[in-house]
Design an enzyme around this catalytic site. Structure first.
Site, PDB file in Angstrom:
ATOM      1  N   HIS A  82       4.160   4.166  28.211  1.00 39.63           N
ATOM      2  CA  HIS A  82       3.409   2.804  29.857  1.00 39.63           C
ATOM      3  C   HIS A  82       3.819   2.899  31.505  1.00 39.63           C
ATOM      4  O   HIS A  82       4.555   3.065  31.213  1.00 39.63           O
ATOM      5  CB  HIS A  82       3.824   1.586  29.249  1.00 39.63           C
ATOM      6  CG  HIS A  82       3.196   1.172  27.625  1.00 39.63           C
ATOM      7  ND1 HIS A  82       2.429   1.951  27.096  1.00 39.63           N
ATOM      8  CD2 HIS A  82       4.140   0.060  27.155  1.00 39.63           C
ATOM      9  CE1 HIS A  82       2.005   0.857  25.723  1.00 39.63           C
ATOM     10  NE2 HIS A  82       3.102  -0.294  26.015  1.00 39.63           N
TER      11      HIS A  82
ATOM     12  N   ASN B 288       6.837   4.120  25.793  1.00 36.71           N
ATOM     13  CA  ASN B 288       7.259   2.538  24.904  1.00 36.71           C
ATOM     14  C   ASN B 288       7.256   3.119  23.263  1.00 36.71           C
ATOM     15  O   ASN B 288       7.810   1.447  22.807  1.00 36.71           O
ATOM     16  CB  ASN B 288       5.323   1.719  24.591  1.00 36.71           C
ATOM     17  CG  ASN B 288       4.496   3.089  23.811  1.00 36.71           C
ATOM     18  OD1 ASN B 288       4.574   4.179  24.924  1.00 36.71           O
ATOM     19  ND2 ASN B 288       3.855   2.697  23.413  1.00 36.71           N
TER      20      ASN B 288
ATOM     21  N   SER C   3      -0.427   4.258  21.765  1.00 38.09           N
ATOM     22  CA  SER C   3       0.232   4.368  20.929  1.00 38.09           C
ATOM     23  C   SER C   3       0.719   3.083  21.135  1.00 38.09           C
ATOM     24  O   SER C   3       1.732   2.668  19.891  1.00 38.09           O
ATOM     25  CB  SER C   3       1.548   5.296  21.280  1.00 38.09           C
ATOM     26  OG  SER C   3       2.334   5.271  22.248  1.00 38.09           O
ATOM     27  N   GLY C   4       1.040   2.092  22.117  1.00 35.57           N
ATOM     28  CA  GLY C   4       1.645   0.930  22.039  1.00 35.57           C
ATOM     29  C   GLY C   4       0.781  -0.058  21.157  1.00 35.57           C
ATOM     30  O   GLY C   4       0.956  -1.307  20.801  1.00 35.57           O
TER      31      GLY C   4
ATOM     32  N   GLN D 227      -1.372   0.700  29.621  1.00 34.43           N
ATOM     33  CA  GLN D 227      -0.516   1.479  28.274  1.00 34.43           C
ATOM     34  C   GLN D 227      -0.817   2.467  27.867  1.00 34.43           C
ATOM     35  O   GLN D 227      -2.216   2.301  27.451  1.00 34.43           O
ATOM     36  CB  GLN D 227      -1.059   0.027  28.213  1.00 34.43           C
ATOM     37  CG  GLN D 227      -0.042  -1.437  28.694  1.00 34.43           C
ATOM     38  CD  GLN D 227       0.491  -2.162  27.902  1.00 34.43           C
ATOM     39  OE1 GLN D 227       0.869  -3.468  28.212  1.00 34.43           O
ATOM     40  NE2 GLN D 227       0.574  -2.391  27.204  1.00 34.43           N
TER      41      GLN D 227
ATOM     42  N   CYS E  76       7.758  -3.738  24.435  1.00 33.11           N
ATOM     43  CA  CYS E  76       7.280  -3.151  25.274  1.00 33.11           C
ATOM     44  C   CYS E  76       7.308  -2.407  26.563  1.00 33.11           C
ATOM     45  O   CYS E  76       8.135  -2.582  27.042  1.00 33.11           O
ATOM     46  CB  CYS E  76       6.633  -1.745  24.117  1.00 33.11           C
ATOM     47  SG  CYS E  76       4.788  -1.820  24.361  1.00 33.11           S
TER      48      CYS E  76
ATOM     49  N   ARG F 126       1.078  -1.206   0.251  1.00 37.63           N
ATOM     50  CA  ARG F 126       0.208  -0.416  -0.038  1.00 37.63           C
ATOM     51  C   ARG F 126       1.034   1.198  -0.139  1.00 37.63           C
ATOM     52  O   ARG F 126       0.837   2.425  -0.930  1.00 37.63           O
ATOM     53  CB  ARG F 126      -0.848   0.271   0.973  1.00 37.63           C
ATOM     54  CG  ARG F 126      -2.168  -0.772   1.211  1.00 37.63           C
ATOM     55  CD  ARG F 126      -2.356  -1.024   2.546  1.00 37.63           C
ATOM     56  NE  ARG F 126      -1.903  -1.149   4.081  1.00 37.63           N
ATOM     57  CZ  ARG F 126      -1.580  -2.397   4.657  1.00 37.63           C
ATOM     58  NH1 ARG F 126      -2.185  -3.589   3.792  1.00 37.63           N
ATOM     59  NH2 ARG F 126      -0.657  -2.326   5.665  1.00 37.63           N
TER      60      ARG F 126
HETATM   61  N1  LIG Z   1       3.753   0.539  18.877  1.00 34.56           N
HETATM   62  C1  LIG Z   1       4.300   0.177  20.136  1.00 34.56           C
HETATM   63  O1  LIG Z   1       4.671   0.462  21.127  1.00 34.56           O
HETATM   64  C2  LIG Z   1       5.391  -0.787  20.191  1.00 34.56           C
HETATM   65  C3  LIG Z   1       6.539  -1.281  21.259  1.00 34.56           C
HETATM   66  C4  LIG Z   1       7.060  -2.560  21.099  1.00 34.56           C
HETATM   67  C5  LIG Z   1       6.812  -3.280  19.703  1.00 34.56           C
HETATM   68  N2  LIG Z   1       5.595  -3.025  18.153  1.00 34.56           N
HETATM   69  C6  LIG Z   1       5.594  -3.920  17.566  1.00 34.56           C
HETATM   70  O2  LIG Z   1       6.247  -3.390  16.568  1.00 34.56           O
HETATM   71  C7  LIG Z   1       5.794  -3.613  14.798  1.00 34.56           C
HETATM   72  C8  LIG Z   1       4.234  -2.522  14.742  1.00 34.56           C
HETATM   73  O3  LIG Z   1       3.887  -1.402  15.591  1.00 34.56           O
HETATM   74  P1  LIG Z   1       3.491  -0.112  14.714  1.00 34.56           P
HETATM   75  O4  LIG Z   1       3.099   0.355  16.415  1.00 34.56           O
HETATM   76  O5  LIG Z   1       4.685   0.822  14.877  1.00 34.56           O
HETATM   77  O6  LIG Z   1       2.517  -0.335  14.115  1.00 34.56           O
HETATM   78  P2  LIG Z   1       1.859   0.549  13.464  1.00 34.56           P
HETATM   79  O7  LIG Z   1       1.798   2.226  13.124  1.00 34.56           O
HETATM   80  O8  LIG Z   1       0.326  -0.313  13.167  1.00 34.56           O
HETATM   81  O9  LIG Z   1       2.278   0.382  11.984  1.00 34.56           O
HETATM   82  C9  LIG Z   1       2.648  -1.321  11.227  1.00 34.56           C
HETATM   83  C10 LIG Z   1       4.281  -1.160  10.420  1.00 34.56           C
HETATM   84  O10 LIG Z   1       3.978  -1.911   9.438  1.00 34.56           O
HETATM   85  C11 LIG Z   1       3.380  -1.895   8.411  1.00 34.56           C
HETATM   86  N3  LIG Z   1       3.417  -3.430   7.555  1.00 34.56           N
HETATM   87  C12 LIG Z   1       1.939  -3.375   7.958  1.00 34.56           C
HETATM   88  N4  LIG Z   1       1.795  -4.940   6.753  1.00 34.56           N
HETATM   89  C13 LIG Z   1       2.945  -4.754   6.607  1.00 34.56           C
HETATM   90  C14 LIG Z   1       2.745  -5.962   5.010  1.00 34.56           C
HETATM   91  N5  LIG Z   1       2.339  -7.328   5.071  1.00 34.56           N
HETATM   92  N6  LIG Z   1       4.260  -5.946   4.709  1.00 34.56           N
HETATM   93  C15 LIG Z   1       5.176  -5.328   4.721  1.00 34.56           C
HETATM   94  N7  LIG Z   1       4.852  -3.714   5.607  1.00 34.56           N
HETATM   95  C16 LIG Z   1       4.046  -4.009   6.003  1.00 34.56           C
HETATM   96  C17 LIG Z   1       3.117  -0.670   8.038  1.00 34.56           C
HETATM   97  O11 LIG Z   1       2.606  -0.250   6.933  1.00 34.56           O
HETATM   98  P3  LIG Z   1       1.464   0.464   5.808  1.00 34.56           P
HETATM   99  O12 LIG Z   1       1.877   2.154   6.205  1.00 34.56           O
HETATM  100  O13 LIG Z   1       2.714   0.173   4.535  1.00 34.56           O
HETATM  101  O14 LIG Z   1       0.523  -0.372   5.529  1.00 34.56           O
HETATM  102  C18 LIG Z   1       3.664  -0.224   9.077  1.00 34.56           C
HETATM  103  O15 LIG Z   1       4.806   0.388   7.938  1.00 34.56           O
HETATM  104  C19 LIG Z   1       4.390  -4.866  15.760  1.00 34.56           C
HETATM  105  O16 LIG Z   1       4.567  -6.157  15.596  1.00 34.56           O
HETATM  106  C20 LIG Z   1       4.034  -4.470  16.858  1.00 34.56           C
HETATM  107  O17 LIG Z   1       3.637  -5.421  17.949  1.00 34.56           O
HETATM  108  C21 LIG Z   1       4.952  -2.285  18.586  1.00 34.56           C
END
Ligand SMILES: NC(=O)c1ccc[n+]([C@@H]2O[C@H](COP(=O)([O-])OP(=O)(O)OC[C@H]3O[C@@H](n4cnc5c(N)ncnc54)[C@H](OP(=O)(O)O)[C@@H]3O)[C@@H](O)[C@H]2O)c1
Length: 329
Positions: A234, A307, A156-157, A153, A126, A37
């Site tokens: 968090h 986080n 943003s998590g 939490q 996190c 996308r």
């Molecule tokens: N938020 C936190 O505090 C946190 C902390 C630790 C770990 N995490 C982990 O980090 C990851 C991302 O979290 P987030 O909060 O940043 O989520 P997010 O804001 O929803 O972002 C998701 C990212 O993944 C990409 N993506 C989704 N499906 C994909 C695919 N099929 N192929 C390639 N790229 C894809 C999205 O791209 P598009 O924009 O193109 O859809 C976007 O760049 C998750 O695994 C989460 O568990 C998050």
């Protein structure tokens, strides 16, 4: 280093780029990756514009390091393909964390376990990272028996969609829901999916990941994870029972002397950690340190951290820095 940031358009990805730039990570070539996308979308890094590419193109470009924050399914499918191409993957999802063949790393605690053979390295959850940062020095000195944790939490998590849900609710706009209920003026005892044992996946991450990071199965952790309408970080209410007794002044001193931890603890001045002050900082803040008067050798404390930074981006970049500094990549 040729570095790929997978999930560059996401909540964590955006902070990842910020942290890489702030810490001046030695990047000679940067590959920004997201889903189909977003291919062609423009993102900037250190004032230069980059076009987002897809995963297949990113693997073909054979980066030295790929930092993944794109969800578990993407990591499960694509991290091995990068590893086969010789790339070292640092993964922020939960896909590899409990795999016994993969290291689960908080650099201040166990980066020394890393070797050149580690091609997929897991970044902990996190809420686990900020918890173990505070527990590790105390465990080393007093030996933990049991930890009871309740989390508060940030939206943003959950990612971009959840932050949008809260903003829509505040603005009175009907939009897409990331949660099954409104999050504004609410508290959801529901982070990640429910499992058969009645706990959520987030709660089980908190129960299992600390044992792996601290390489010790002799203590246990039980958790209740709650989503609240905060941004910035968090918070965690933590009750820890130790085998050995402690002195409160020593606990404060030990935590204050631990790199990456800041003690904010003075009831006389209403000083305690809060997400609005932890926001955009790399430290883990600890306060409300007090003895549990109902049980021997037991401590209560309150732990807050951003986080998206120490809970995700900063920890991953610290792992990458360790790999470079120790010639492991
Ligand atoms: N938020 C936190 O505090 C946190 C902390 C630790 C770990 N995490 C982990 O980090 C990851 C991302 O979290 P987030 O909060 O940043 O989520 P997010 O804001 O929803 O972002 C998701 C990212 O993944 C990409 N993506 C989704 N499906 C994909 C695919 N099929 N192929 C390639 N790229 C894809 C999205 O791209 P598009 O924009 O193109 O859809 C976007 O760049 C998750 O695994 C989460 O568990 C998050």
């Amino acid at each position: 280093m040729k570095v790929a940031v997978v999930g560059a358009t996401g909540m964590v990805g955006e902070v990842m780029l910020k942290v890489l730039a702030e810490r001046n990570f030695p990047i000679t070539e940067l590959v920004l990756v997201a889903s189909e996308r977003s291919v062609g979308k423009k993102l900037s890094y250190k004032g230069e514009e980059y076009s987002v590419v897809g995963l297949a193109d990113a693997v073909a470009s054979k980066p030295d390091i790929a930092i993944f924050s794109a969800g578990g399914d993407t990591s499960t499918k694509w991290a091995p393909k990068f590893a086969e191409a010789g790339t070292t993957v640092i993964d922020n999802s939960s896909a590899w964390r409990m795999d016994p063949t993969k290291k689960l790393v908080v650099p201040e605690i166990n980066a020394s376990e890393l070797t050149k053979e580690d091609k997929i390295i897991a970044n902990p959850n996190c809420s686990t990272i900020q918890l173990v940062m505070a527990l590790a020095p105390l465990h080393n000195k007093y030996k933990m028996k049991r930890v009871v944790i309740s989390t508060y939490q940030s939206v943003s998590g959950t990612g971009v969609k959840a932050v949008q849900q809260l903003e829509n609710e505040i603005a009175g706009i009907q939009g897409e829901m990331a949660y099954p209920y409104p999050i504004g003026r609410n508290a959801l005892p529901h982070c990640d999916v429910f499992l058969e044992n009645g706990y959520t996946k987030e709660e089980m991450k908190l129960a299992r990941e600390p044992q792996k990071i601290l390489d010790d199965r002799t203590f246990s952790v039980t958790a209740t994870a709650v989503r609240i309408p905060t941004a910035g970080g968090h918070s965690e209410s933590v009750n820890v029972e130790f085998y050995n007794d402690f002195d409160l002044a020593d606990v404060r001193k030990l935590l204050s002397e631990t790199p990456g931890i800041v003690v904010q603890d003075n009831p006389d001045t209403n000083t305690y950690p809060m997400p609005i002050y932890a926001h955009d900082k790399d430290d883990v803040f600890v306060g409300r340190i007090r003895r549990d008067e109902t049980q021997r050798h037991t401590l209560n404390m309150w732990i807050v951290s951003d986080n998206l930074r120490k809970g995700a981006a900063t920890n991953a970049v610290q792992i990458a820095e360790f790999l470079v500094e120790n010639d492991l990549v």
